[in-house]
Design a protein around this motif. Sequence first.
Motif, PDB file in Angstrom:
ATOM      1  N   LEU A 147     -17.893   7.996   1.602  1.00 19.03           N
ATOM      2  CA  LEU A 147     -16.985   8.046   2.744  1.00 19.03           C
ATOM      3  C   LEU A 147     -17.744   8.223   4.058  1.00 19.03           C
ATOM      4  N   ARG A 148     -18.894   8.840   4.025  1.00 16.97           N
ATOM      5  CA  ARG A 148     -19.682   9.008   5.252  1.00 16.97           C
ATOM      6  C   ARG A 148     -20.103   7.651   5.818  1.00 16.97           C
ATOM      7  N   GLU A 149     -20.490   6.739   4.911  1.00 22.57           N
ATOM      8  CA  GLU A 149     -20.920   5.419   5.373  1.00 22.57           C
ATOM      9  C   GLU A 149     -19.751   4.629   5.942  1.00 22.57           C
ATOM     10  N   ILE A 150     -18.584   4.736   5.299  1.00 26.54           N
ATOM     11  CA  ILE A 150     -17.422   4.001   5.810  1.00 26.54           C
ATOM     12  C   ILE A 150     -17.068   4.490   7.206  1.00 26.54           C
ATOM     13  N   VAL A 151     -17.045   5.816   7.399  1.00 25.58           N
ATOM     14  CA  VAL A 151     -16.717   6.353   8.729  1.00 25.58           C
ATOM     15  C   VAL A 151     -17.792   5.975   9.739  1.00 25.58           C
ATOM     16  N   SER A 152     -19.064   6.046   9.345  1.00 29.99           N
ATOM     17  CA  SER A 152     -20.161   5.708  10.264  1.00 29.99           C
ATOM     18  C   SER A 152     -20.079   4.252  10.716  1.00 29.99           C
ATOM     19  N   HIS A 153     -19.737   3.337   9.809  1.00 35.33           N
ATOM     20  CA  HIS A 153     -19.633   1.922  10.173  1.00 35.33           C
ATOM     21  C   HIS A 153     -18.468   1.657  11.117  1.00 35.33           C
ATOM     22  N   MET A 170       0.832  -1.202   0.000  1.00 32.35           N
ATOM     23  CA  MET A 170       0.000   0.000   0.000  1.00 32.35           C
ATOM     24  C   MET A 170       0.866   1.251   0.000  1.00 32.35           C
ATOM     25  N   PHE A 171       1.932   1.231   0.795  1.00 32.73           N
ATOM     26  CA  PHE A 171       2.839   2.388   0.823  1.00 32.73           C
ATOM     27  C   PHE A 171       3.474   2.614  -0.544  1.00 32.73           C
ATOM     28  N   SER A 172       3.916   1.524  -1.169  1.00 35.21           N
ATOM     29  CA  SER A 172       4.598   1.632  -2.455  1.00 35.21           C
ATOM     30  C   SER A 172       3.631   1.762  -3.618  1.00 35.21           C
ATOM     31  N   ARG A 173       2.318   1.740  -3.321  1.00 37.50           N
ATOM     32  CA  ARG A 173       1.273   1.859  -4.339  1.00 37.50           C
ATOM     33  C   ARG A 173       1.327   0.705  -5.334  1.00 37.50           C
ATOM     34  N   LYS A 174       1.773  -0.475  -4.867  1.00 38.02           N
ATOM     35  CA  LYS A 174       1.831  -1.664  -5.715  1.00 38.02           C
ATOM     36  C   LYS A 174       0.771  -2.688  -5.327  1.00 38.02           C
ATOM     37  N   ASN A 175       0.014  -2.379  -4.278  1.00 41.97           N
ATOM     38  CA  ASN A 175      -1.027  -3.310  -3.878  1.00 41.97           C
ATOM     39  C   ASN A 175      -2.199  -3.239  -4.860  1.00 41.97           C
ATOM     40  N   VAL A 176      -2.868  -4.346  -5.060  1.00 41.01           N
ATOM     41  CA  VAL A 176      -3.996  -4.389  -5.988  1.00 41.01           C
ATOM     42  C   VAL A 176      -5.225  -3.792  -5.317  1.00 41.01           C
ATOM     43  N   MET A 177      -5.789  -2.765  -5.945  1.00 41.76           N
ATOM     44  CA  MET A 177      -7.014  -2.173  -5.434  1.00 41.76           C
ATOM     45  C   MET A 177      -8.220  -2.895  -6.014  1.00 41.76           C
ATOM     46  N   GLN A 178      -9.284  -2.903  -5.218  1.00 41.45           N
ATOM     47  CA  GLN A 178     -10.572  -3.385  -5.692  1.00 41.45           C
ATOM     48  C   GLN A 178     -11.546  -2.207  -5.567  1.00 41.45           C
ATOM     49  N   PRO A 179     -11.408  -1.222  -6.485  1.00 42.87           N
ATOM     50  CA  PRO A 179     -12.167   0.016  -6.323  1.00 42.87           C
ATOM     51  C   PRO A 179     -13.635  -0.135  -6.707  1.00 42.87           C
ATOM     52  N   LYS A 180     -14.420   0.658  -6.025  1.00 42.73           N
ATOM     53  CA  LYS A 180     -15.835   0.777  -6.370  1.00 42.73           C
ATOM     54  C   LYS A 180     -16.314   2.129  -5.844  1.00 42.73           C
ATOM     55  N   GLY A 223     -11.629  -1.364   1.964  1.00 39.74           N
ATOM     56  CA  GLY A 223     -10.672  -1.839   2.957  1.00 39.74           C
ATOM     57  C   GLY A 223      -9.509  -0.888   3.138  1.00 39.74           C
ATOM     58  N   MET A 224      -9.058  -0.300   2.028  1.00 42.43           N
ATOM     59  CA  MET A 224      -7.946   0.639   2.129  1.00 42.43           C
ATOM     60  C   MET A 224      -8.360   1.918   2.833  1.00 42.43           C
ATOM     61  N   VAL A 225      -9.560   2.401   2.549  1.00 41.12           N
ATOM     62  CA  VAL A 225     -10.044   3.601   3.242  1.00 41.12           C
ATOM     63  C   VAL A 225     -10.168   3.324   4.737  1.00 41.12           C
ATOM     64  N   GLU A 226     -10.695   2.162   5.090  1.00 41.19           N
ATOM     65  CA  GLU A 226     -10.768   1.799   6.507  1.00 41.19           C
ATOM     66  C   GLU A 226      -9.379   1.742   7.129  1.00 41.19           C
ATOM     67  N   GLN A 227      -8.408   1.242   6.355  1.00 44.42           N
ATOM     68  CA  GLN A 227      -7.034   1.201   6.846  1.00 44.42           C
ATOM     69  C   GLN A 227      -6.515   2.602   7.131  1.00 44.42           C
ATOM     70  N   GLY A 238       6.067   1.528  12.454  1.00 41.66           N
ATOM     71  CA  GLY A 238       6.534   2.604  11.596  1.00 41.66           C
ATOM     72  C   GLY A 238       5.939   2.571  10.201  1.00 41.66           C
ATOM     73  N   LEU A 239       4.869   1.759  10.014  1.00 44.86           N
ATOM     74  CA  LEU A 239       4.240   1.653   8.702  1.00 44.86           C
ATOM     75  C   LEU A 239       2.868   2.307   8.643  1.00 44.86           C
ATOM     76  N   GLY A 240       2.398   2.833   9.771  1.00 43.90           N
ATOM     77  CA  GLY A 240       1.039   3.380   9.804  1.00 43.90           C
ATOM     78  C   GLY A 240       0.844   4.531   8.827  1.00 43.90           C
ATOM     79  N   LEU A 241       1.631   5.615   8.980  1.00 39.66           N
ATOM     80  CA  LEU A 241       1.486   6.763   8.094  1.00 39.66           C
ATOM     81  C   LEU A 241       2.042   6.470   6.703  1.00 39.66           C
ATOM     82  N   ALA A 242       3.050   5.612   6.613  1.00 41.40           N
ATOM     83  CA  ALA A 242       3.549   5.225   5.299  1.00 41.40           C
ATOM     84  C   ALA A 242       2.449   4.537   4.491  1.00 41.40           C
ATOM     85  N   THR A 243       1.652   3.704   5.178  1.00 44.27           N
ATOM     86  CA  THR A 243       0.537   3.032   4.497  1.00 44.27           C
ATOM     87  C   THR A 243      -0.516   4.045   4.053  1.00 44.27           C
ATOM     88  N   VAL A 244      -0.816   5.009   4.921  1.00 46.80           N
ATOM     89  CA  VAL A 244      -1.779   6.055   4.566  1.00 46.80           C
ATOM     90  C   VAL A 244      -1.298   6.819   3.337  1.00 46.80           C
TER      91      VAL A 244
END
Length: 784
Positions: free
Chosen positions: A479-485, A465-475, A516-520, A599-605
């Motif tokens: 964002l309001r619903e993700i935060v609410s959940h 995720m940090f290196s932007r090489k992870n496979v996304m499953q976008p849809k 999943g990435m937004v939740e991360q 040390g990967l928290g903000l790097a992942t973000v």
Amino acid sequence: MIRFSSLRARLVGTVFLAVAPAWVLMYLLLKATGADQDLPWMLLSMAVGLLSLGAAWIGGERFVLRQVRELYRAARQLAAGDLTSRTGLTHEPSELGDLARTFDNLAASLETGVKEREQVEKSLIARSLQQTVVSALGQFALVSNDFPALLNQAGMMVAQTLEVEYSCILELQRADMLCLSAGVGWKDGLIGQATFAADPKTQSGFTLSAGEPVVVEDLNTETRFGGAPLLQEHGVVSGVTVAISEQGQAFGVLGAHTTHRRKFTEDEVHFLLAVATVLAMAVARKRAEAELEKLAAFAQLNPNPAMELSSDGVLTYFNQATSELATSIGFDKPSGLLPSNIRSIAQTCLTSGQNRVSLETKVEGRTFSWLFHPVGASQVVHAYVEDITDRLSLEAQLRQSQKMESVGQLAAGVAHDFNNMLTIIQGHSGMLLARSGQKPELLDSAQAIYFAAERAANLTRQLLMFSRKNVMQPKAVDLREIVSHMTKMLQRLLGETIRLEFQPPPQIPLVLADTGMVEQIIMNLAVNARDAMPDGGTLTISTSHVEVGDAYVQSHPEARSGSFVCLRVADTGCGIDQDTMARIFEPFFTTKEVGKGTGLGLATVYGISKQHDGWIDVFSEPKKGAAFSVFFPSNSRPLEAMPPPLAPGAEVRGGKETILIVEDEPVLRDMAHVILQECGYSVVEACSGREALAVWERHQGAIDLVLTDVVMPEGVSGMDLARKLLVSKPKLKIVFASGYSMDNLDTAFVHAGHAAFLQKPYTHVTLAQAVRNALDTQEKQLIP
């Protein structure tokens, strides 16, 4: 000694001729009478005397008095001022004739001298008048900026001074044409409209090319050039023209013309040259003033601050940009911008004659870059300043971005190799868990191995995720619903001392994102905020729709203009200092105690935001909390349903189809072979793309699905292999498996339904499910 002259001889001869008859008569009388009486002698003497006087009178009248009268008359006329008076006795052979000739020569000499004096006086008067005219024109040129009026005055004074009917000032409009800009005597409407060819075959063009005065005594007989139609139309016969030029740059031609045959004198030509010089100086001044105005406007309207300093460092000039810069910082006067040692800088520059460049100073939190240029002739220093604060910030951000990109490439490579190993571990442990009849202690060990591998897989997933090489499953998600959940889970994570605030807006655009990435992102930022508030505080999560403009983009190089949805997570914690701020997105960098952070928290973000074509902005100061703003491009796609995850030991339907496994890692290839074989499939293998083509030739038509790695040796990638096989069997199913992203895949090819994608590390269940879904799906992409 008395010189014997012809006049005296004539007088003597005259008296002798008069007395001689008396002597002869007396002689005859004496002879006849023979008397010696006195009376006759006396009478005879008287007669002789009277005759002598008469002879003298006649001789004086004829030979002396007439010439004297003529001399007297001529002398009186000469005395009266008639220098043309002459005696008319130049042909007399006597002394009086000599005197008359001498007198006439004297009179002629006087006449010549007077005429020469009059000519000199006339010439002096003309020169004085010409000098007065030149001086007046020069004074007019100095005190007035009205150049057309100067041309008109020059034309009029030239005509009056030289006493000609026509004068002209021709201005060079372009290389081949002269325009009548001013003059006297021309027909109405010609001034400003009439043109002359700047051709050497015409008088004006010849004057320009020759660069010397051109005098024409008779235009009709002139052989050097032809007469201009306009001059012939006005009956011009004679004229003189001179070029108006300054430092080799021609302006035009000054001319004087007359309808009478006339030979212009040298003084008149010099007068025209002097007037042309005055006009040339005026032209030079006009051009210089125009250049100075351009330079002044350039300095004054220059968007960059420019200043002039005296030799002791005193500010003597500044442009508008300097004033605006000083005002923006809070100074009333621009002198507040100057370096503290400006006096020393100015003196050093003037003494050495060298520029002082790239001098940086800090004023009110801003960084200025100075350039000082000495001007020795006027003993001043030109200073130019640039506010480089934003540029330095952008350079620092660019260096940070490049560093993060390099670290990301390294992290992606490590994660790729680690994923292959985790795939083997998870695959074999998953097969043990799926088999029935195993001893409980064996199942416990297999389960421990499986979950440990799962945690390791999460770690590699964060690296990707940090290196932007992870496979996304976008849809399309809200964002309001993700935060609410996540609010309940976040509240338990934060604890009782931290208050969670989330006030969603009534309306917000969707974003194309991996849930999943937004939740991360939210989870990692919340954990960091919790650790920054050990004594409690408030965590505020907000979402908003923003329109990013060009001004924001200029100060944030990672941003771009357009419509975005901003996810903002702000805390009231201890804040972040500048040194730490520069490194917060580096992988494995942490300020927490050993064992309390990877040390990967903000790097992942950071990586997730980049992978979503967005960016992250941070604002923080020590003891004032921190605010992280993550920007996602807005999207209008409809919401999609999320399939439920499968358990590690869940059963997946197998089949009897034939599957070709292409994998360059032997252990991984063997594991996939075992998993699919246990599901009932017929399996054939290949270690490279070239070997896979050979296997395909041996089993042509029998293979239903190809499971292939994306990056393989021997020059045939998974994408190349798929294209070649689909040519011979268009309905062949393809599943790409990789620990990297889909960067090496043709997304249009995948989206067309020819292939599915399986993310490494995969388990027994995810592999079996991916194969089954691909075999059962028609013209649709499945990414489990």
